[in-house]
Scaffold this motif. Structure first.
Motif, PDB file in Angstrom:
ATOM      1  N   ASN A   1       0.849  -1.178   0.000  1.00 19.61           N
ATOM      2  CA  ASN A   1       0.000   0.000   0.000  1.00 19.61           C
ATOM      3  C   ASN A   1       0.885   1.229   0.000  1.00 19.61           C
ATOM      4  O   ASN A   1       1.425   1.609  -1.018  1.00 19.61           O
ATOM      5  N   HIS A   2       1.096   1.794   1.160  1.00 14.89           N
ATOM      6  CA  HIS A   2       1.940   2.976   1.146  1.00 14.89           C
ATOM      7  C   HIS A   2       3.358   2.682   1.629  1.00 14.89           C
ATOM      8  O   HIS A   2       4.219   3.542   1.577  1.00 14.89           O
ATOM      9  N   ASP A   3       3.560   1.469   2.101  1.00 13.87           N
ATOM     10  CA  ASP A   3       4.928   1.127   2.496  1.00 13.87           C
ATOM     11  C   ASP A   3       5.814   1.079   1.274  1.00 13.87           C
ATOM     12  O   ASP A   3       5.441   0.537   0.243  1.00 13.87           O
ATOM     13  N   LEU A   4       6.967   1.628   1.386  1.00 14.16           N
ATOM     14  CA  LEU A   4       7.914   1.598   0.289  1.00 14.16           C
ATOM     15  C   LEU A   4       9.142   0.805   0.712  1.00 14.16           C
ATOM     16  O   LEU A   4       9.668   1.014   1.799  1.00 14.16           O
ATOM     17  N   ALA A   5       9.555  -0.105  -0.155  1.00  9.91           N
ATOM     18  CA  ALA A   5      10.806  -0.806   0.093  1.00  9.91           C
ATOM     19  C   ALA A   5      11.939   0.161  -0.215  1.00  9.91           C
ATOM     20  O   ALA A   5      11.971   0.779  -1.265  1.00  9.91           O
ATOM     21  N   LYS A   6      12.846   0.309   0.727  1.00  9.92           N
ATOM     22  CA  LYS A   6      14.014   1.161   0.485  1.00  9.92           C
ATOM     23  C   LYS A   6      15.231   0.301   0.264  1.00  9.92           C
ATOM     24  O   LYS A   6      15.385  -0.738   0.900  1.00  9.92           O
ATOM     25  N   GLY A   7      16.096   0.751  -0.620  1.00  9.60           N
ATOM     26  CA  GLY A   7      17.326   0.027  -0.846  1.00  9.60           C
ATOM     27  C   GLY A   7      18.321   0.911  -1.552  1.00  9.60           C
ATOM     28  O   GLY A   7      18.065   2.100  -1.786  1.00  9.60           O
ATOM     29  N   ASP A   8      19.454   0.327  -1.905  1.00  3.85           N
ATOM     30  CA  ASP A   8      20.565   1.113  -2.440  1.00  3.85           C
ATOM     31  C   ASP A   8      20.820   0.840  -3.917  1.00  3.85           C
ATOM     32  O   ASP A   8      21.474   1.633  -4.589  1.00  3.85           O
ATOM     33  N   VAL A   9      20.338  -0.307  -4.405  1.00  2.00           N
ATOM     34  CA  VAL A   9      20.473  -0.609  -5.834  1.00  2.00           C
ATOM     35  C   VAL A   9      19.271  -1.468  -6.233  1.00  2.00           C
ATOM     36  O   VAL A   9      18.874  -2.374  -5.499  1.00  2.00           O
ATOM     37  N   SER A  10      18.679  -1.154  -7.382  1.00  6.40           N
ATOM     38  CA  SER A  10      17.483  -1.875  -7.839  1.00  6.40           C
ATOM     39  C   SER A  10      17.581  -2.168  -9.325  1.00  6.40           C
ATOM     40  O   SER A  10      17.983  -1.308 -10.102  1.00  6.40           O
ATOM     41  N   GLY A  11      17.179  -3.369  -9.694  1.00  7.53           N
ATOM     42  CA  GLY A  11      16.977  -3.685 -11.104  1.00  7.53           C
ATOM     43  C   GLY A  11      15.503  -3.570 -11.430  1.00  7.53           C
ATOM     44  O   GLY A  11      14.654  -4.008 -10.655  1.00  7.53           O
ATOM     45  N   LEU A  12      15.192  -2.948 -12.563  1.00  7.84           N
ATOM     46  CA  LEU A  12      13.801  -2.767 -12.991  1.00  7.84           C
ATOM     47  C   LEU A  12      13.631  -3.327 -14.385  1.00  7.84           C
ATOM     48  O   LEU A  12      14.500  -3.140 -15.239  1.00  7.84           O
ATOM     49  N   ILE A  13      12.506  -3.972 -14.634  1.00 12.68           N
ATOM     50  CA  ILE A  13      12.269  -4.487 -15.975  1.00 12.68           C
ATOM     51  C   ILE A  13      10.780  -4.421 -16.297  1.00 12.68           C
ATOM     52  O   ILE A  13       9.938  -4.629 -15.407  1.00 12.68           O
ATOM     53  N   GLY A  14      10.466  -4.094 -17.535  1.00 17.78           N
ATOM     54  CA  GLY A  14       9.084  -4.048 -17.989  1.00 17.78           C
ATOM     55  C   GLY A  14       8.696  -5.352 -18.651  1.00 17.78           C
ATOM     56  O   GLY A  14       9.537  -6.055 -19.204  1.00 17.78           O
ATOM     57  N   MET A  15       7.418  -5.694 -18.579  1.00 13.52           N
ATOM     58  CA  MET A  15       6.910  -6.926 -19.165  1.00 13.52           C
ATOM     59  C   MET A  15       5.640  -6.608 -19.943  1.00 13.52           C
ATOM     60  O   MET A  15       4.794  -5.852 -19.466  1.00 13.52           O
ATOM     61  N   VAL A  16       5.520  -7.186 -21.134  1.00 17.29           N
ATOM     62  CA  VAL A  16       4.369  -6.926 -21.995  1.00 17.29           C
ATOM     63  C   VAL A  16       3.869  -8.242 -22.563  1.00 17.29           C
ATOM     64  O   VAL A  16       4.633  -8.977 -23.192  1.00 17.29           O
ATOM     65  N   GLY A  17       2.621  -8.565 -22.313  1.00 20.91           N
ATOM     66  CA  GLY A  17       2.020  -9.772 -22.874  1.00 20.91           C
ATOM     67  C   GLY A  17       0.741  -9.423 -23.599  1.00 20.91           C
ATOM     68  O   GLY A  17       0.294  -8.273 -23.555  1.00 20.91           O
ATOM     69  N   PRO A  18       0.148 -10.409 -24.250  1.00 23.93           N
ATOM     70  CA  PRO A  18      -1.085 -10.127 -24.995  1.00 23.93           C
ATOM     71  C   PRO A  18      -2.240  -9.705 -24.085  1.00 23.93           C
ATOM     72  O   PRO A  18      -3.114  -8.954 -24.490  1.00 23.93           O
ATOM     73  N   LYS A  19      -2.226 -10.173 -22.844  1.00 26.43           N
ATOM     74  CA  LYS A  19      -3.347  -9.875 -21.950  1.00 26.43           C
ATOM     75  C   LYS A  19      -2.946  -9.046 -20.741  1.00 26.43           C
ATOM     76  O   LYS A  19      -3.766  -8.704 -19.900  1.00 26.43           O
ATOM     77  N   THR A  20      -1.650  -8.775 -20.593  1.00 26.06           N
ATOM     78  CA  THR A  20      -1.198  -8.098 -19.384  1.00 26.06           C
ATOM     79  C   THR A  20       0.071  -7.301 -19.668  1.00 26.06           C
ATOM     80  O   THR A  20       0.797  -7.581 -20.613  1.00 26.06           O
ATOM     81  N   LYS A  21       0.304  -6.292 -18.856  1.00 25.64           N
ATOM     82  CA  LYS A  21       1.587  -5.593 -18.895  1.00 25.64           C
ATOM     83  C   LYS A  21       1.922  -5.148 -17.489  1.00 25.64           C
ATOM     84  O   LYS A  21       1.018  -4.984 -16.650  1.00 25.64           O
ATOM     85  N   GLY A  22       3.190  -4.981 -17.209  1.00 24.79           N
ATOM     86  CA  GLY A  22       3.546  -4.648 -15.845  1.00 24.79           C
ATOM     87  C   GLY A  22       5.009  -4.349 -15.697  1.00 24.79           C
ATOM     88  O   GLY A  22       5.741  -4.170 -16.674  1.00 24.79           O
ATOM     89  N   SER A  23       5.438  -4.269 -14.447  1.00 27.87           N
ATOM     90  CA  SER A  23       6.833  -3.980 -14.152  1.00 27.87           C
ATOM     91  C   SER A  23       7.258  -4.749 -12.908  1.00 27.87           C
ATOM     92  O   SER A  23       6.439  -5.095 -12.052  1.00 27.87           O
ATOM     93  N   LEU A  24       8.534  -5.040 -12.862  1.00 25.57           N
ATOM     94  CA  LEU A  24       9.131  -5.759 -11.727  1.00 25.57           C
ATOM     95  C   LEU A  24      10.362  -5.000 -11.262  1.00 25.57           C
ATOM     96  O   LEU A  24      11.099  -4.455 -12.080  1.00 25.57           O
ATOM     97  N   SER A  25      10.567  -4.965  -9.954  1.00 28.67           N
ATOM     98  CA  SER A  25      11.835  -4.448  -9.445  1.00 28.67           C
ATOM     99  C   SER A  25      12.396  -5.410  -8.404  1.00 28.67           C
ATOM    100  O   SER A  25      11.644  -6.098  -7.710  1.00 28.67           O
TER     101      SER A  25
END
Lengths: 156, 156
Positions: free
Chosen positions: A34-58
């Protein structure tokens, strides 16, 4: 988003770190972010796109944890988050997302992966701006914490 | 990656900020990014996946600039990068990438967009880990700087 969808990401990170760095990350309870944020010092981010969904991962690491993974995985002792470390975080992000993609493909969930970007900065936070639910998966190790966040929305 | 590919992103950011916030961002010279890292305080990141290419884009703002855009665009004075500000950065990232996508589609370049994620953290840097060339586009305004970075690789 259900457990069937979350577990492949969780399992993939544990497998990658266990296999490549012989370190055991202990998973905490996945939770709706919800409003909690994970804090850290280095993050990998990647986008994902499918026929029925799209999103992001970190995947976010605290500095002492990623430096320990770097040491155990590559035998390299670094004292700061430099380009070698961000390269590793990019590769881990690709491996974890690719591993989850394979597991999910078997279950009928399909998506293509974009290329990763890696953020460096003390105590940064990430907000995923998809319309879907945001899931936070915490991991712990004596060296520090890691967090996966994923967020998907339906494509109409 | 050529000018034909870069200009749509550059033009889209200038248009979005000009139209929505009546502010003129002055573009600097687009450059190949080597080891220089654009630093900023808030960044929108988005992944892109097409049949022949995949990549990532980031738009990074210095805090005083995004707070001024927030004020002029929404009439809201904020003094820190809070959730309203990261929401706006996510929307700008979507609008700029969507605008460029439309312009590029007319030229035969096709890609789908993932959903954006927004990074907050003083002086963070971003490394795009695609195998392709990394292009950095700087923008300036009396309130501060902004940077677009894009990176694409061929899909085989």
């Amino acid at each position: 988003m259900n457990v069937e969808f979350i577990n492949p990401f969780l399992v993939s990170l544990i497998n990658v770190v266990s296999t490549m760095a012989t370190m055991d990350l202990k998973p905490g309870k996945p939770q709706l972010k919800n409003h909690d944020l994970a804090k850290g010092d280095v993050s990998g981010l990647i986008g994902m796109v499918g026929p029925k969904t799209k999103g992001s991962l970190s995947i976010t690491f605290e500095e002492p944890l990623i430096l320990e993974i770097m040491d155990r995985m590559l035998g390299e002792k670094h004292t700061t988050i430099n380009e070698e470390v961000t390269d590793l975080v990019g590769e881990i992000t690709n491996m974890v997302t690719g591993g989850a993609k394979n597991l999910l493909s078997e279950k009928g969930y399909e998506f293509d992966m974009a290329t990763p970007a890696v953020v460096s900065g003390k105590n940064h936070t990430i907000s995923h701006k998809s319309k879907g639910k945001k899931i936070l998966m915490p991991f712990s190790h004596e060296c520090g914490h890691a967090y996966i966040e994923i967020c998907f929305e339906d494509v109409h």
